[in-house]
Design a protein around this motif. Structure first.
Motif, PDB file in Angstrom:
ATOM      1  N   MET A   1       0.847  -1.205   0.000  1.00 16.05           N
ATOM      2  CA  MET A   1       0.000   0.000   0.000  1.00 16.05           C
ATOM      3  C   MET A   1       0.879   1.251   0.000  1.00 16.05           C
ATOM      4  O   MET A   1       1.760   1.390   0.836  1.00 16.05           O
ATOM      5  N   LYS A   2       0.624   2.126  -0.942  1.00 15.95           N
ATOM      6  CA  LYS A   2       1.396   3.374  -0.987  1.00 15.95           C
ATOM      7  C   LYS A   2       0.440   4.562  -0.815  1.00 15.95           C
ATOM      8  O   LYS A   2      -0.455   4.771  -1.628  1.00 15.95           O
ATOM      9  N   LEU A   3       0.661   5.278   0.275  1.00 16.49           N
ATOM     10  CA  LEU A   3      -0.190   6.433   0.592  1.00 16.49           C
ATOM     11  C   LEU A   3       0.610   7.708   0.326  1.00 16.49           C
ATOM     12  O   LEU A   3       1.705   7.875   0.870  1.00 16.49           O
ATOM     13  N   VAL A   4       0.050   8.563  -0.501  1.00 15.62           N
ATOM     14  CA  VAL A   4       0.713   9.841  -0.770  1.00 15.62           C
ATOM     15  C   VAL A   4      -0.164  10.963  -0.211  1.00 15.62           C
ATOM     16  O   VAL A   4      -1.381  10.963  -0.414  1.00 15.62           O
ATOM     17  N   ILE A   5       0.477  11.871   0.510  1.00 17.87           N
ATOM     18  CA  ILE A   5      -0.254  12.982   1.129  1.00 17.87           C
ATOM     19  C   ILE A   5       0.297  14.288   0.552  1.00 17.87           C
ATOM     20  O   ILE A   5       1.518  14.494   0.549  1.00 17.87           O
ATOM     21  N   VAL A   6      -0.604  15.128   0.091  1.00 24.29           N
ATOM     22  CA  VAL A   6      -0.167  16.418  -0.461  1.00 24.29           C
ATOM     23  C   VAL A   6      -0.492  17.496   0.568  1.00 24.29           C
ATOM     24  O   VAL A   6      -1.662  17.716   0.908  1.00 24.29           O
ATOM     25  N   GLY A   7       0.550  18.170   1.063  1.00 29.24           N
ATOM     26  CA  GLY A   7       0.362  19.170   2.122  1.00 29.24           C
ATOM     27  C   GLY A   7       0.863  18.590   3.432  1.00 29.24           C
ATOM     28  O   GLY A   7       0.462  17.478   3.814  1.00 29.24           O
ATOM     29  N   GLY A   8       1.749  19.325   4.110  1.00 28.45           N
ATOM     30  CA  GLY A   8       2.410  18.724   5.277  1.00 28.45           C
ATOM     31  C   GLY A   8       2.245  19.516   6.553  1.00 28.45           C
ATOM     32  O   GLY A   8       3.132  19.507   7.410  1.00 28.45           O
ATOM     33  N   VAL A   9       1.096  20.206   6.707  1.00 28.58           N
ATOM     34  CA  VAL A   9       0.950  20.952   7.966  1.00 28.58           C
ATOM     35  C   VAL A   9      -0.166  20.295   8.794  1.00 28.58           C
ATOM     36  O   VAL A   9      -0.076  19.095   9.070  1.00 28.58           O
ATOM     37  N   ALA A  10      -1.218  21.006   9.139  1.00 27.95           N
ATOM     38  CA  ALA A  10      -2.166  20.466  10.139  1.00 27.95           C
ATOM     39  C   ALA A  10      -2.797  19.136   9.694  1.00 27.95           C
ATOM     40  O   ALA A  10      -2.558  18.079  10.296  1.00 27.95           O
ATOM     41  N   GLY A  11      -3.594  19.172   8.633  1.00 26.64           N
ATOM     42  CA  GLY A  11      -4.306  17.959   8.213  1.00 26.64           C
ATOM     43  C   GLY A  11      -3.368  16.912   7.644  1.00 26.64           C
ATOM     44  O   GLY A  11      -3.490  15.713   7.946  1.00 26.64           O
ATOM     45  N   GLY A  12      -2.404  17.352   6.814  1.00 19.54           N
ATOM     46  CA  GLY A  12      -1.500  16.409   6.152  1.00 19.54           C
ATOM     47  C   GLY A  12      -0.616  15.678   7.151  1.00 19.54           C
ATOM     48  O   GLY A  12      -0.483  14.441   7.112  1.00 19.54           O
ATOM     49  N   ALA A  13      -0.003  16.424   8.066  1.00 19.67           N
ATOM     50  CA  ALA A  13       0.901  15.791   9.033  1.00 19.67           C
ATOM     51  C   ALA A  13       0.114  14.873   9.978  1.00 19.67           C
ATOM     52  O   ALA A  13       0.610  13.794  10.354  1.00 19.67           O
ATOM     53  N   SER A  14      -1.119  15.268  10.349  1.00 18.30           N
ATOM     54  CA  SER A  14      -1.940  14.389  11.205  1.00 18.30           C
ATOM     55  C   SER A  14      -2.244  13.093  10.477  1.00 18.30           C
ATOM     56  O   SER A  14      -2.172  12.004  11.064  1.00 18.30           O
ATOM     57  N   ALA A  15      -2.577  13.209   9.197  1.00 16.58           N
ATOM     58  CA  ALA A  15      -2.906  12.013   8.420  1.00 16.58           C
ATOM     59  C   ALA A  15      -1.684  11.106   8.319  1.00 16.58           C
ATOM     60  O   ALA A  15      -1.783   9.881   8.501  1.00 16.58           O
ATOM     61  N   ALA A  16      -0.524  11.711   8.060  1.00 14.72           N
ATOM     62  CA  ALA A  16       0.694  10.907   7.872  1.00 14.72           C
ATOM     63  C   ALA A  16       1.047  10.159   9.158  1.00 14.72           C
ATOM     64  O   ALA A  16       1.318   8.949   9.136  1.00 14.72           O
TER      65      ALA A  16
END
Ligand code: FAD
Length: 547
Positions: A1-16
């Motif tokens: 499974m490869k998860l890519v997240i675009v955006g690395g602040v509030a929502g993105g970092a929480s998701a990661a």
């Protein structure tokens, strides 16, 4: 499974981070166009004001720490420029070298946030006209103050505009706030914002409401460009400023989603379901970029706040990795500090309810933040909105102490679908330094429940019947600061003996300082056969309405 997240602040970092905690083997890539990830954007105004002197404290996480702790491939200065849904790839540009590459995904989370709106005002692109949205924005504003700038104009009196104004004043900058609406903080109803307006003025902010900046001009001659800006404001003289801060609202960064053909709402937010899935089941979206739904009305809403972004990031990660968790909508619970004052709200304002055609009742109360006999007690002004079934539709609170606690308790009650009767019954922590045996929350619930039971008939300042007799039951010395026009003065303690001075064929609207003695007076009158009502929130609310 490869998860890519675009955006690395509030929502993105929480998701990661959440994704890694639930799947040790997934390949997780987080791509951020800026230099920083997971920084504390909410703290930016306070570094400008030097309340948070160390800039490093705002940089909560570095890509290296993220890699070490979560084994996530973090790529800063990488800008995602397109999505190919059929190939399940994204195209990315490394912003330093300009190199372009493709990255594949099994699941994609868009956490691209929002961007400050630049209104179409001539001169808005001057380098000294700046938003406060990122670390570089903050550095630029702080550098101007550090280098001796003494005059600023802040355009917009929402949360960020007010926080910026406060912090500039704390740094000795003469600050003008220009707001085109007749009030500050549009999440609240106008009368509830009167104490904020007063607080800003008390601290020297030049507040121009109902005013519009029409142009920003930097005077220049053949030989010289001025270091000053001339800010033209409708109906006012030009204001000279060293710099201007723009805070007129935000728009979702949904260009990628639009280009990829994902569904977006009227105001540009990416439409998501309760699992944070977009119209493509392999693509999720979280945070400011989304159109979510208002938990009170169920209507589409854009709520650019850090709490929902963090929660949504977690939910998207769960669902992307095969768990089932659901977003329950947002109340938009918020609070802002304006110098010594706290102002917060949750759910709908009266303006919003009127706009959506939702019937409501309202009460105003002003109980003390803690026992009146313990030092430091001060009123917490609360406006509670509720329907005929007792469902809480919205709350607004303002005061110098204890606003956060009351907003949070009532927001929790709303999320749990408690009624106003339940608020009256809540058992809350009490000792004199912290609260009262009948807390502000209980008190607001009791007054609302009295309305629903018919024990009190409330009348509101903006709806006093024209031919009503106004009865002021305060003590004579209290009336020195003023009375309602043509009010009859009969202090509560003498009311029973002076009933014959009042007419039985007219509505009598009783009032006192905050509504409590008014209620007692109303009960005395009703039980003696008069047609009586209580002015909700009394003289204090009346003054809030006067502005
Ligand atoms: P962001 O945190 O903004 O992150 C989005 C990231 O995506 C950005 O870093 C951006 O560079 C990146 N990005 C965008 N497009 C791309 C792309 N194509 N490729 C790669 N990366 C991309 N909220 C509160 O609840 N309380 C507060 O007190 C509060 N105060 C605030 C004060 C300030 C000054 C600011 C600016 C915001 C404040 N907020 C506050 C709002 C809160 O910070 C935001 O709601 C929250 O950060 C939204 O999270 P997000 O993940 O959606 O977007």
């Amino acid at each position: 499974m490869k998860l890519v997240i675009v955006g690395g602040v509030a929502g993105g970092a929480s998701a990661a981070a959440r994704a890694r905690r639930i799947d040790e083997n997934a390949e997780i890539v987080m791509i951020e166009r800026g230099e920083f990830i997971s920084f504390a954007n909410c703290g930016l105004p306070y570094h400008v004001g030097e309340v948070i002197p160390e800039r490093s404290k705002l940089l909560v996480m570095t890509p290296q720490k993220f890699k070490k702790r979560f084994n996530i491939d973090v790529r800063t200065r990488n800008d995602v420029i397109s999505i190919d849904r059929s190939k399940k790839t994204i195209t990315v540009r490394r912003t330093d070298e300009g190199e372009i590459y493709e990255e594949s995904y099994d699941k994609l989370i868009l956490a691209t946030g929002s961007s400050p709106i630049h209104p179409p005002i001539p001169g808005v692109s001057d380098p000294d006209v700046m938003p406060l949205w990122t670390i570089p924005d903050m550095d630029r504003i702080k550098a101007r103050v550090d280098s001796g700038a003494k005059r600023a104009v802040v355009i917009g009196a929402g949360f960020i505009g007010l926080e910026v104004a406060e912090n500039l004043v704390e740094r000795g900058v003469q600050t003008t706030v220009v707001e085109m609406l007749p009030q500050v903080l549009p999440t609240m109803d106008q009368e509830m914002t009167t104490p904020i307006t007063k607080e800003l003025k008390k601290h020297g902010v030049n507040l121009l409401l109902d005013s519009r900046v029409t142009a920003i001009h930097r005077p220049e001659t053949d030989t010289e460009v001025s270091s000053e800006l001339q800010v033209a404001i409708d109906g006012h003289d030009n204001i000279v400023a060293d710099f201007v801060v723009l805070s007129v609202g935000v728009k979702p960064n949904s260009e990628l989603a639009v280009q990829a053909g994902l569904d977006t709402g009227e105001r540009g937010g990416i439409k998501v379901d309760t699992k944070m899935r977009t119209s493509d089941p392999d693509i999720f979206a979280v945070g400011d970029v989304t159109e979510i739904f208002n938990a009170v009305t169920g209507n589409p809403a854009q709520i650019p706040l850090a709490g929902p972004a963090n929660r949504e990031g977690r939910i998207a990660a769960d669902n992307a990795l095969g768990r089932e968790t659901y977003f329950k909508g947002a109340l938009g619970t918020n609070i802002v500090k304006v110098f010594d004052l706290g102002a917060g709200s949750a759910g709908c304002s009266e303006r919003q309810l009127n706009k959506d055609g939702i019937p409501f009742n309202k009460v105003y109360v002003h109980p003390m933040s803690h026992a009146g006999y313990y030092p430091g007690a001060c009123p917490v002004s609360v406006k509670l909105l509720f329907n005929d079934a007792g469902k809480i539709l919205g709350v607004q609170a303002i005061g110098y102490d204890g606003v956060d606690k009351r907003i949070d308790v009532i927001a929790t009650a709303m999320a749990s679908e408690l009624t106003v009767e339940d608020l009256a019954e809540l058992e809350l922590a009490y000792a004199p330094p912290y609260g009262s045996a009948r807390d502000v929350v209980n008190y607001a619930g009791m007054v609302a429940a009295n309305v629903l039971r018919g024990d009190t008939t409330v009348v509101h300042v903006d709806d006093i019947p024209e031919d009503a007799v106004l009865l002021d039951v305060r003590e004579p010395d209290e009336t020195a600061e003023g009375t309602l026009p043509n009010a009859v003065l009969i202090p509560l303690g003498t009311l029973r003996d002076r009933l014959d001075e009042l007419p039985k064929d007219k509505k009598i609207v009783v009032y006192c300082k905050v509504g409590l003695r008014g209620y007692v007076g109303e009960r005395i009158l009703k039980l003696n056969g008069f047609d009586a009502a209580n002015l909700s929130g009394g003289w204090t609310t009346y003054q809030h309405f006067l502005g």
